[in-house]
Design a protein around this motif. Structure first.
Motif, PDB file in Angstrom:
ATOM      1  N   ASP A   1       0.799  -1.113   0.126  1.00 38.71           N
ATOM      2  CA  ASP A   1      -0.125  -0.049   0.020  1.00 38.71           C
ATOM      3  C   ASP A   1       0.961   1.332  -0.074  1.00 38.71           C
ATOM      4  O   ASP A   1       0.515   2.334   0.680  1.00 38.71           O
ATOM      5  N   LYS A   2       2.019   0.940  -0.547  1.00 37.69           N
ATOM      6  CA  LYS A   2       3.128   2.216  -0.826  1.00 37.69           C
ATOM      7  C   LYS A   2       3.737   2.198  -2.010  1.00 37.69           C
ATOM      8  O   LYS A   2       3.552   1.228  -2.646  1.00 37.69           O
TER       9      LYS A   2
ATOM     10  N   VAL B   1       2.785   6.020  11.949  1.00 35.12           N
ATOM     11  CA  VAL B   1       2.918   4.737  11.243  1.00 35.12           C
ATOM     12  C   VAL B   1       4.562   4.204  10.805  1.00 35.12           C
ATOM     13  O   VAL B   1       4.979   5.146  10.123  1.00 35.12           O
TER      14      VAL B   1
ATOM     15  N   ASP C   1       0.706   9.116   8.645  1.00 36.89           N
ATOM     16  CA  ASP C   1       1.745   8.355   7.631  1.00 36.89           C
ATOM     17  C   ASP C   1       1.922   9.351   6.510  1.00 36.89           C
ATOM     18  O   ASP C   1       1.601  10.237   6.582  1.00 36.89           O
TER      19      ASP C   1
ATOM     20  N   ILE D   1      -1.485   7.057   1.046  1.00 36.69           N
ATOM     21  CA  ILE D   1      -2.220   6.055   1.006  1.00 36.69           C
ATOM     22  C   ILE D   1      -2.176   5.772  -0.698  1.00 36.69           C
ATOM     23  O   ILE D   1      -2.351   6.772  -1.529  1.00 36.69           O
TER      24      ILE D   1
ATOM     25  N   GLY E   1      -5.241   1.880  -0.147  1.00 38.91           N
ATOM     26  CA  GLY E   1      -6.146   2.458   1.276  1.00 38.91           C
ATOM     27  C   GLY E   1      -6.348   0.729   1.963  1.00 38.91           C
ATOM     28  O   GLY E   1      -7.015   0.987   3.318  1.00 38.91           O
TER      29      GLY E   1
ATOM     30  N   SER F   1      -4.201   1.004   5.330  1.00 36.52           N
ATOM     31  CA  SER F   1      -4.511   2.050   6.192  1.00 36.52           C
ATOM     32  C   SER F   1      -5.983   1.671   6.916  1.00 36.52           C
ATOM     33  O   SER F   1      -5.974   1.932   8.045  1.00 36.52           O
TER      34      SER F   1
ATOM     35  N   PHE G   1      -6.804   9.999  10.809  1.00 39.25           N
ATOM     36  CA  PHE G   1      -5.909   9.604  10.047  1.00 39.25           C
ATOM     37  C   PHE G   1      -5.170  10.750   9.088  1.00 39.25           C
ATOM     38  O   PHE G   1      -6.015  11.306   8.379  1.00 39.25           O
TER      39      PHE G   1
ATOM     40  N   LEU H   1      -2.191  12.379   6.359  1.00 34.47           N
ATOM     41  CA  LEU H   1      -1.004  12.103   5.382  1.00 34.47           C
ATOM     42  C   LEU H   1      -0.120  13.025   5.042  1.00 34.47           C
ATOM     43  O   LEU H   1      -0.798  14.350   4.933  1.00 34.47           O
TER      44      LEU H   1
ATOM     45  N   ILE I   1     -11.703   3.518   4.864  1.00 37.42           N
ATOM     46  CA  ILE I   1     -10.650   3.339   5.816  1.00 37.42           C
ATOM     47  C   ILE I   1     -10.979   3.215   7.361  1.00 37.42           C
ATOM     48  O   ILE I   1     -10.430   2.530   8.236  1.00 37.42           O
TER      49      ILE I   1
END
Length: 472
Positions: free
Chosen positions: A10-11, A295, A360, A363, A366, A369, A386, A388, A423
């Motif tokens: 997921d990266k 994260v 984090d 995303i 997702g 997450s 959450f 980003l 999420i």
């Protein structure tokens, strides 16, 4: 080789790392190995080293991490004073040994080894032309197109052949090249991918990131300029600026996620930039919460910046199992939630009864997450927000980072509220694009933001957008 799809899928995937050293009198094979170790985060599929001694080039490469590919015995077997190394994650071409680098070939100029970080956008056109003109391809990488072009233009000097190749190719490339007697560094005219120059006594070093210079005890001199060719041989170092793009377009995602925090590139320290991203995130999202947690590891510095700016307590609410590397085998479908917990374990005493901000870097799909939000909530958190430290990724990258195709990008098909529900967070905030650019002050026009904005500095043909690669 299996990839860990528990968290890293997921990266955006790291692309490649390159390293080169010219050093009569030093053990260049081991220094190159240490340099690759420092750059291992940029690619974990394969690793390779080529060493030249003035009359020949030796090569060893294999699948896996540098520590898995090299041993004391094969490092001892290298004899020479010029070394080039490469760690790879495949952004074009498949994951197999034939695509591992450096690529070593022979042309009218003698033996040459090449390591490439980046992606060519006109690879299909060039590969088809070369194929029709009689070129033979062993791999499915765009790097072999560069090799063929250099060989095709090898009637003159090697530098002249590289210049002609640079005129033909489009897209992102940082190259480290060795001949039997010289080391050469090349950066594309937009400066998409990083490349820096260092010195260790009488030795010169080229590397994707300055952290690799630190590891081998070299002093950072400067970044290689976009469109520059650096040649290092017995005469010393010479430089030629041969091409200039319409603008600089350094990859902004290097600062968000890809580069090591202890790296400095193109005038900015990655750690400081990430901390300021976190501060800007807190300014944009003044939420009523108790603690900020990252994260790990990519969200740590931004979370710290968020805590500094907001005045909230910074806590380590998620513990990372460092013995599960990127080669961890993905569990079966029914065990994927357990798989996330094998990678990350929440700390109940930190989270229970708290309103929590989770920070984090980005995303992509997702999926992970959502699992992280659920883990934090199951530990008794009152609220989970959450945040980003990057804007939404809405477009694919064609310059050397695997951000997945557009159909897999959650932000390309869902709005903010839909993503928040998907999420399961109480609140969701992405750093705005302008907020991200403001971190870089008066240099903010020097970065590629295509994955956030769709503004591609170099045009991308439809066949590449559609994921079709010639002759594969």
């Amino acid at each position: 080789m299996f990839k860990n799809c528990i968290v890293e899928c997921d990266k955006p995937r790291d692309e490649c790392g390159v390293f080169g050293i010219y050093s009569p009198g030093l053990d260049v094979a081991r220094l190159t190995y240490y340099g690759l170790y420092a750059l291992q985060h940029r690619g974990q599929e394969s690793a390779g080293i080529a060493v030249a001694d003035g009359s020949r080039i030796q090569l060893h490469k294999g699948m896996g991490l540098a520590s898995e590919v090299f041993s004391h015995e094969n490092l001892d077997s290298f004899q020479g004073y010029i070394g080039v190394g490469h760690v790879r994650y495949s952004t074009t071409g498949t994951s197999n040994l034939v695509n591992a680098q450096p690529l070593v070939f022979r042309c009218s100029r003698g033996m040459i080894g090449l390591a490439h970080n980046g992606n060519l956008t006109n690879v299909n056109e060039l590969r088809s032309q070369l194929f029709l003109n009689g070129s033979v391809f062993q791999s499915s990488t765009d790097s072999e197109v560069i090799v063929n072009l250099i060989a095709r233009y090898s009637q003159g000097s090697l530098v002249d052949s590289i210049i002609k190749t640079m005129i033909d190719i489009r897209g992102a490339y940082s190259l480290v090249i060795l001949t039997e007697k010289s080391l050469i560094g090349v950066r594309d005219p937009y400066g998409f991918r990083p490349l820096c120059l260092g010195r260790k006594g009488d030795a010169y070093v080229l590397a994707s990131e300055s952290c690799a210079l630190d590891t081998v005890g070299a002093e950072f001199i400067r970044d290689v300029e976009p469109g520059e060719i650096i040649v290092i041989d017995k005469k010393g170092l010479t430089s030629r600026k041969v091409l200039q793009g319409s603008r600089k377009a350094h990859c902004i995602f290097e600062y968000i996620y890809l580069a090591r925090p202890d790296t400095s590139m193109d005038g900015f320290n990655v750690n400081k930039v990430r901390r300021e991203m976190g501060r800007q995130l807190a300014r944009e999202y003044p939420v009523d919460a108790d603690i900020v947690i990252p994260v790990p590891d990519s969200g740590k510095t931004a979370a710290w910046g968020f805590a500094l700016e907001s005045g909230m307590a910074y806590e380590e609410g998620l513990m990372k199992n460092r013995y599960i590397g990127r080669t961890f085998i993905q569990p079966v479908q029914s065990s994927r939630d357990l798989g996330v917990k094998l990678k990350l374990n929440p700390v109940r005493d930190v989270l229970e009864g708290k309103k929590v901000v989770v920070v984090d870097d980005s995303i992509v799909r997702g999926t992970t997450s959502g699992k992280i939000v659920n883990m934090v909530r199951e530990c008794g958190a009152k609220e989970v927000h959450f945040c980003l430290s990057s804007p939404p990724i809405i477009k694919s990258c064609y310059y050397g980072i695997d951000t997945s195709n557009r159909g897999e990008l959650i932000a390309a098909s869902k709005n903010l509220e839909e993503i928040r529900k998907y999420i399961g967070a109480d609140g969701l905030h992405y750093l705005s694009l302008q907020g991200l650019l403001d971190v870089f002050g008066d240099q903010q026009g020097n970065f590629c933001t295509a994955c956030f904005s769709g503004d591609y500095p170099v045009g991308v043909p439809d066949d590449v957008v559609n994921g079709k690669y010639a002759l594969e």
